[in-house]
Design a protein around this motif. Structure first.
Motif, PDB file in Angstrom:
ATOM      1  N   ALA A  85      -8.929 -27.193 -84.290  1.00 22.00           N
ATOM      2  CA  ALA A  85      -8.978 -26.360 -83.077  1.00 22.00           C
ATOM      3  C   ALA A  85     -10.045 -26.898 -82.141  1.00 22.00           C
ATOM      4  N   ALA A  86      -9.659 -27.164 -80.890  1.00 21.54           N
ATOM      5  CA  ALA A  86     -10.679 -27.428 -79.872  1.00 21.54           C
ATOM      6  C   ALA A  86     -11.317 -26.085 -79.553  1.00 21.54           C
ATOM      7  N   ARG A  87     -12.632 -26.083 -79.472  1.00 19.95           N
ATOM      8  CA  ARG A  87     -13.327 -24.864 -79.043  1.00 19.95           C
ATOM      9  C   ARG A  87     -13.997 -25.143 -77.712  1.00 19.95           C
ATOM     10  N   GLY A  88     -13.571 -24.401 -76.673  1.00 19.81           N
ATOM     11  CA  GLY A  88     -14.178 -24.589 -75.357  1.00 19.81           C
ATOM     12  C   GLY A  88     -15.520 -23.888 -75.353  1.00 19.81           C
ATOM     13  N   ASN A  89     -15.554 -22.670 -74.804  1.00 24.32           N
ATOM     14  CA  ASN A  89     -16.795 -21.890 -74.917  1.00 24.32           C
ATOM     15  C   ASN A  89     -16.554 -20.652 -75.779  1.00 24.32           C
ATOM     16  N   GLY A  90     -15.446 -20.650 -76.527  1.00 24.30           N
ATOM     17  CA  GLY A  90     -15.179 -19.540 -77.439  1.00 24.30           C
ATOM     18  C   GLY A  90     -15.008 -18.201 -76.732  1.00 24.30           C
ATOM     19  N   HIS A  91     -14.450 -18.218 -75.507  1.00 19.67           N
ATOM     20  CA  HIS A  91     -14.295 -16.964 -74.776  1.00 19.67           C
ATOM     21  C   HIS A  91     -12.916 -16.346 -74.956  1.00 19.67           C
ATOM     22  N   SER A  92     -12.216 -16.797 -75.957  1.00 14.50           N
ATOM     23  CA  SER A  92     -10.954 -16.144 -76.328  1.00 14.50           C
ATOM     24  C   SER A  92     -11.260 -14.774 -76.929  1.00 14.50           C
ATOM     25  N   ILE A  93     -10.212 -13.967 -77.012  1.00 13.04           N
ATOM     26  CA  ILE A  93     -10.374 -12.609 -77.539  1.00 13.04           C
ATOM     27  C   ILE A  93      -9.867 -12.499 -78.971  1.00 13.04           C
ATOM     28  N   GLY A  95      -9.305 -14.944 -81.572  1.00 14.89           N
ATOM     29  CA  GLY A  95      -9.450 -16.048 -82.540  1.00 14.89           C
ATOM     30  C   GLY A  95      -8.673 -17.296 -82.185  1.00 14.89           C
ATOM     31  N   GLN A  96      -8.243 -17.427 -80.928  1.00 16.27           N
ATOM     32  CA  GLN A  96      -7.395 -18.574 -80.547  1.00 16.27           C
ATOM     33  C   GLN A  96      -8.100 -19.921 -80.702  1.00 16.27           C
ATOM     34  N   ALA A  97      -9.436 -19.940 -80.639  1.00 17.23           N
ATOM     35  CA  ALA A  97     -10.139 -21.226 -80.746  1.00 17.23           C
ATOM     36  C   ALA A  97     -10.688 -21.457 -82.161  1.00 17.23           C
ATOM     37  N   THR A 153     -11.900 -19.084 -61.778  1.00 14.47           N
ATOM     38  CA  THR A 153     -11.819 -17.843 -62.545  1.00 14.47           C
ATOM     39  C   THR A 153     -12.957 -16.960 -62.023  1.00 14.47           C
ATOM     40  N   ASP A 154     -12.953 -15.677 -62.379  1.00 11.23           N
ATOM     41  CA  ASP A 154     -14.026 -14.794 -61.887  1.00 11.23           C
ATOM     42  C   ASP A 154     -15.360 -15.168 -62.512  1.00 11.23           C
ATOM     43  N   TYR A 155     -15.290 -15.541 -63.768  1.00 15.22           N
ATOM     44  CA  TYR A 155     -16.494 -15.855 -64.541  1.00 15.22           C
ATOM     45  C   TYR A 155     -16.436 -17.342 -64.847  1.00 15.22           C
ATOM     46  N   LEU A 158     -16.768 -20.694 -68.644  1.00 10.98           N
ATOM     47  CA  LEU A 158     -15.544 -21.049 -69.374  1.00 10.98           C
ATOM     48  C   LEU A 158     -15.361 -22.558 -69.208  1.00 10.98           C
ATOM     49  N   THR A 159     -14.675 -23.186 -70.167  1.00  7.79           N
ATOM     50  CA  THR A 159     -14.525 -24.640 -70.037  1.00  7.79           C
ATOM     51  C   THR A 159     -13.258 -25.001 -69.266  1.00  7.79           C
ATOM     52  N   VAL A 160     -13.304 -26.213 -68.720  1.00 12.28           N
ATOM     53  CA  VAL A 160     -12.159 -26.743 -67.968  1.00 12.28           C
ATOM     54  C   VAL A 160     -10.928 -26.794 -68.882  1.00 12.28           C
ATOM     55  N   GLY A 168      -5.958 -19.949 -65.617  1.00 12.79           N
ATOM     56  CA  GLY A 168      -7.165 -19.910 -64.800  1.00 12.79           C
ATOM     57  C   GLY A 168      -6.886 -19.213 -63.480  1.00 12.79           C
ATOM     58  N   VAL A 169      -7.190 -17.908 -63.426  1.00 11.58           N
ATOM     59  CA  VAL A 169      -6.775 -17.099 -62.277  1.00 11.58           C
ATOM     60  C   VAL A 169      -7.962 -16.340 -61.683  1.00 11.58           C
ATOM     61  N   SER A 170      -8.022 -16.319 -60.358  1.00 13.29           N
ATOM     62  CA  SER A 170      -9.003 -15.474 -59.661  1.00 13.29           C
ATOM     63  C   SER A 170      -8.474 -15.182 -58.263  1.00 13.29           C
ATOM     64  N   ILE A 219      -5.525 -32.134 -77.004  1.00 10.35           N
ATOM     65  CA  ILE A 219      -6.855 -31.680 -76.610  1.00 10.35           C
ATOM     66  C   ILE A 219      -7.208 -32.391 -75.300  1.00 10.35           C
ATOM     67  N   ILE A 220      -7.446 -31.596 -74.271  1.00  5.20           N
ATOM     68  CA  ILE A 220      -7.733 -32.163 -72.941  1.00  5.20           C
ATOM     69  C   ILE A 220      -9.177 -32.659 -72.935  1.00  5.20           C
ATOM     70  N   THR A 221      -9.348 -33.960 -72.736  1.00  2.00           N
ATOM     71  CA  THR A 221     -10.718 -34.504 -72.734  1.00  2.00           C
ATOM     72  C   THR A 221     -11.193 -34.824 -71.318  1.00  2.00           C
ATOM     73  N   LEU A 470       2.531 -11.276 -71.131  1.00  5.18           N
ATOM     74  CA  LEU A 470       1.110 -11.228 -71.463  1.00  5.18           C
ATOM     75  C   LEU A 470       0.465 -12.501 -70.941  1.00  5.18           C
ATOM     76  N   TYR A 471      -0.739 -12.373 -70.390  1.00  4.56           N
ATOM     77  CA  TYR A 471      -1.549 -13.546 -70.042  1.00  4.56           C
ATOM     78  C   TYR A 471      -2.608 -13.661 -71.146  1.00  4.56           C
ATOM     79  N   LEU A 472      -2.994 -14.894 -71.519  1.00  2.10           N
ATOM     80  CA  LEU A 472      -3.848 -15.131 -72.686  1.00  2.10           C
ATOM     81  C   LEU A 472      -3.173 -14.452 -73.885  1.00  2.10           C
TER      82      LEU A 472
HETATM   83  P1  FAD Z   1     -11.707 -21.155 -75.805  1.00  2.00           P
HETATM   84  O1  FAD Z   1     -11.661 -19.707 -75.972  1.00  2.00           O
HETATM   85  O2  FAD Z   1     -12.753 -21.872 -76.548  1.00  2.00           O
HETATM   86  O3  FAD Z   1     -10.278 -21.799 -76.133  1.00  2.00           O
HETATM   87  C1  FAD Z   1      -9.085 -21.202 -75.673  1.00  2.00           C
HETATM   88  C2  FAD Z   1      -7.860 -21.916 -76.257  1.00  2.00           C
HETATM   89  O4  FAD Z   1      -7.750 -23.196 -75.667  1.00  2.00           O
HETATM   90  C3  FAD Z   1      -7.944 -22.147 -77.762  1.00  2.00           C
HETATM   91  O5  FAD Z   1      -6.653 -22.119 -78.301  1.00  2.00           O
HETATM   92  C4  FAD Z   1      -8.519 -23.545 -77.857  1.00  2.00           C
HETATM   93  O6  FAD Z   1      -8.162 -24.184 -79.058  1.00  2.00           O
HETATM   94  C5  FAD Z   1      -7.893 -24.213 -76.646  1.00  2.00           C
HETATM   95  N1  FAD Z   1      -8.762 -25.221 -76.048  1.00  2.00           N
HETATM   96  C6  FAD Z   1     -10.073 -25.127 -75.738  1.00  2.00           C
HETATM   97  N2  FAD Z   1     -10.484 -26.271 -75.160  1.00  2.00           N
HETATM   98  C7  FAD Z   1      -9.403 -27.087 -75.097  1.00  2.00           C
HETATM   99  C8  FAD Z   1      -9.178 -28.397 -74.613  1.00  2.00           C
HETATM  100  N3  FAD Z   1     -10.159 -29.112 -74.071  1.00  2.00           N
HETATM  101  N4  FAD Z   1      -7.936 -28.916 -74.709  1.00  2.00           N
HETATM  102  C9  FAD Z   1      -6.911 -28.214 -75.258  1.00  2.00           C
HETATM  103  N5  FAD Z   1      -7.079 -26.972 -75.751  1.00  2.00           N
HETATM  104  C10 FAD Z   1      -8.302 -26.418 -75.658  1.00  2.00           C
HETATM  105  N6  FAD Z   1      -9.417 -16.130 -67.339  1.00  2.00           N
HETATM  106  C11 FAD Z   1      -8.916 -16.227 -66.111  1.00  2.00           C
HETATM  107  O7  FAD Z   1      -7.858 -16.811 -65.899  1.00  2.00           O
HETATM  108  N7  FAD Z   1      -9.569 -15.684 -65.046  1.00  2.00           N
HETATM  109  C12 FAD Z   1     -10.764 -15.068 -65.183  1.00  2.00           C
HETATM  110  O8  FAD Z   1     -11.324 -14.609 -64.194  1.00  2.00           O
HETATM  111  C13 FAD Z   1     -11.328 -14.976 -66.472  1.00  2.00           C
HETATM  112  N8  FAD Z   1     -12.522 -14.389 -66.661  1.00  2.00           N
HETATM  113  C14 FAD Z   1     -13.034 -14.304 -67.916  1.00  2.00           C
HETATM  114  C15 FAD Z   1     -14.276 -13.692 -68.092  1.00  2.00           C
HETATM  115  C16 FAD Z   1     -14.828 -13.591 -69.345  1.00  2.00           C
HETATM  116  C17 FAD Z   1     -16.178 -12.929 -69.507  1.00  2.00           C
HETATM  117  C18 FAD Z   1     -14.109 -14.058 -70.468  1.00  2.00           C
HETATM  118  C19 FAD Z   1     -14.665 -13.897 -71.833  1.00  2.00           C
HETATM  119  C20 FAD Z   1     -12.881 -14.664 -70.308  1.00  2.00           C
HETATM  120  C21 FAD Z   1     -12.330 -14.797 -69.036  1.00  2.00           C
HETATM  121  N9  FAD Z   1     -11.103 -15.409 -68.817  1.00  2.00           N
HETATM  122  C22 FAD Z   1     -10.595 -15.514 -67.551  1.00  2.00           C
HETATM  123  C23 FAD Z   1     -10.312 -15.900 -69.942  1.00  2.00           C
HETATM  124  C24 FAD Z   1     -10.507 -17.379 -70.177  1.00  2.00           C
HETATM  125  O9  FAD Z   1      -9.738 -18.113 -69.245  1.00  2.00           O
HETATM  126  C25 FAD Z   1     -10.065 -17.736 -71.578  1.00  2.00           C
HETATM  127  O10 FAD Z   1     -10.915 -17.108 -72.479  1.00  2.00           O
HETATM  128  C26 FAD Z   1      -9.993 -19.206 -71.842  1.00  2.00           C
HETATM  129  O11 FAD Z   1      -9.626 -19.344 -73.180  1.00  2.00           O
HETATM  130  C27 FAD Z   1     -11.227 -20.030 -71.540  1.00  2.00           C
HETATM  131  O12 FAD Z   1     -12.251 -19.856 -72.430  1.00  2.00           O
HETATM  132  P2  FAD Z   1     -12.954 -21.059 -73.222  1.00  2.00           P
HETATM  133  O13 FAD Z   1     -13.214 -22.241 -72.382  1.00  2.00           O
HETATM  134  O14 FAD Z   1     -14.099 -20.421 -73.884  1.00  2.00           O
HETATM  135  O15 FAD Z   1     -11.811 -21.499 -74.248  1.00  2.00           O
END
Ligand code: FAD
Length: 516
Positions: A85-93, A95-97, A153-155, A158-160, A168-170, A219-221, A470-472
């Protein structure tokens, strides 16, 4: 080596494994060959922002770049059952990462890679790492070049790669589409460990598959992100409505006006018609010095009110009266409640980082780290009034302990070749985001009840035949995933077979099972 690995994995379940075993794991996986892979144990990879699930990985890997990621994916490919699993910033809800007993790639260790401005065919782009945080992309683009990505995005913590894997919506998406419609090229490490560059014209199935592809195909690098020149300032406005119909009519009018004559940012939210500090009137004013005059609320108002949130770019060199003129002429055509208008002027960077102070306060009082059973969905314009009547006005009439976003988006700005799913019909659909915050102590409803309420809302939308996605998304069964993707499911499965045939990648999405 593989034999050793098989034994290692079968004989050492992850619960009983000691972190002292990690050098052996790395050795068995052949992960030291690059020398740059940092194979470490950490609890981080078993946690996410949702706080609802926790899966312990075998190891977390900190790669230096795509080559290291390819080594890890190839090792998993050769192994009998490992996932990655690629972990971006772990901002999934949900367990997706995470990767239960698998390898988690901490993409943040690659965040500095690639940063470069690229000019092509009269357009400007920036190359950034998939592991870069959007807030760092913003700061580097603005301070170094006076440029900025167009869609946000609003916040921004989060990783690219994480947001491009979803959408990625705002409030800029009505004009430019989601972030996934604002990139022209990607580097991707596939589930076979191949490193491929892809775009609309090169490896296009991978390019469109990976955008919104929930991490399933690679995995997007590196991403090449479209830029525009950065404005200096934003006029940031909130206006309040008592009637949903007026709110949606104005919001839809604004998002369909041509560029240049409308606002540059359009969002909206529902809030409770009470003095509740989190869910009610106090959540609206932008300037702490200016309160919410409850006497201005019409007597006909119900239990929920609506706020349209708008912003307009301008430059320091613009005359203040010119900004006022444009803004006032637009506001003059809206039907919000008189005297319930709030506005401030902030720098562009302050505006885009507006959630940061909210994060700092939430961290300080513990609610950032407590569970977040969030629900995000796209609902077609056809059904949004019924959704308001049944969900906002009844089920959620007391709020969700955080923002309840609702604002319109335009289908024509979403590239239908990507993997993102949106409602089936009509040009206008709404994003609905129930951003629940729960107290860190056992006050308020327990998390299970909130998760059940989310399910109730999703089931209700299904039962009523609403046109929604559903989104996300998060589902437990492949049947649900099939329904989610509808007629795109076969394309999704075909991409999986081509780019991740052993179903190694992003197991936390629970779409495919690792082929053993
Ligand atoms: P992670 O949660 O780490 O990963 C998400 C998924 O993508 C996982 O399945 C992971 O394996 C995969 N992944 C991670 N990195 C890569 C990569 N490089 N290549 C391929 N797969 C990868 N979303 C919006 O659209 N608009 C918003 O305004 C918005 N606001 C948010 C505010 C907060 C406080 C939070 C917690 C989330 C918000 N989100 C928003 C949701 C956000 O877009 C998702 O959580 C998204 O997953 C990005 O988080 P992350 O970079 O931490 O990815």
């Amino acid at each position: 080596m593989i034999a050793y690995l098989e034994r290692f994995i079968h004989e050492n379940d992850t619960e009983s494994r000691q972190d002292d075993d990690l050098p052996n794991i790395c050795k068995s996986l052949d992960l030291q060959v690059q020398g740059s892979i940092d194979c470490v144990a950490t609890g981080l990879a078993g946690k996410d922002f949702g706080g609802l699930y926790s899966f312990k990985p075998l190891a977390i890997i900190r790669p230096a770049g795509a080559d290291d990621i390819a080594v890890a994916v190839k090792a998993a490919y050769r192994s009998p059952s490992l996932t990655v699993a690629a972990r971006g910033n772990g901002h999934s809800i949900n367990g997706q990462a995470m990767a239960d007993g698998g390898l988690v790639i901490d993409m943040r260790s690659t965040e500095e890679n690639h940063f470069k401005i690229v000019k092509m065919n009269g357009e400007i782009f920036v190359d950034v790492s998939g592991g870069a945080l959007w807030e760092d992309v913003l700061k580097r683009c603005v301070s170094g070049f006076n440029l900025a990505p167009r869609s946000w995005t609003d916040y921004l913590g989060l990783t690219v790669g994480g947001t491009l894997s979803n959408a990625g919506v705002s409030g800029q998406a009505f004009r430019y589409g989601p972030q996934s419609s604002n990139v022209s090229e990607l580097d991707v490490v596939t589930g076979k460990g191949d490193i491929l560059t892809c775009s609309e014209t090169k490896n296009s199935e991978l390019f469109f598959g990976a955008l919104g592809g929930l991490g399933q195909f690679g995995i997007i690098t590196r991403a090449r992100v479209k830029l525009q020149s950065a404005p200096d300032m934003m006029r940031w406005i909130r206006v309040v409505y008592s009637e949903f119909e007026d709110f949606t009519r104005d919001a839809e009018w604004l998002v369909t006006l041509p560029e240049g004559v409308s606002f540059d940012y359009v969002e909206g939210f529902a809030f409770v018609n009470s003095n509740d500090p989190v869910n009610g009137w106090p959540s609206v004013p932008l300037d702490p010095g200016r309160g919410f005059d409850q006497n201005a609320i019409p007597l006909t108002a119900g239990c929920v009110l609506y706020c349209l949130e708008l912003a307009r770019h301008y430059q320091n060199s613009d005359h203040p009266s010119a900004v006022d003129r444009v803004v006032n002429s637009l506001l003059g055509r809206l039907r919000f409640v008189e005297d319930l208008k709030f506005q401030v002027d902030v720098t562009y960077v302050e505006f885009l980082l507006r959630v940061k102070p909210v994060e700092e306060r939430a961290r300080a009082n513990g609610i950032w780290d407590s569970p977040h059973p969030w629900l995000n969905m796209f609902v077609s314009k056809r059904d949004i009034a019924d959704f308001d009547r049944i969900v906002f006005k009844k089920i959620l009439k007391e709020g969700v302990g955080g923002p309840m976003l609702v604002y319109p988006l335009l289908r024509s700005k979403w590239d239908n070749r990507t993997s993102v799913m949106i409602p089936a019909d009509g040009e206008i659909f709404y994003i609905v985001a129930l951003l629940r915050f729960t107290p860190p102590y056992s006050k308020g409803p327990c998390v299970e009840k909130l998760v059940a309420q989310n399910q109730e809302i999703a089931h209700l939308c299904l039962k009523k035949g609403f046109d929604f996605k559903l989104y996300l998304p998060h589902y437990q069964s492949q049947e649900d995933w099939k329904r989610h993707f509808g007629n795109q499911w076969s394309r999704f499965v075909e991409n999986k077979a081509n780019f991740d045939p052993m179903a190694i990648l992003a197991p936390g999405q629970k779409i495919f099972k690792r082929i053993i």
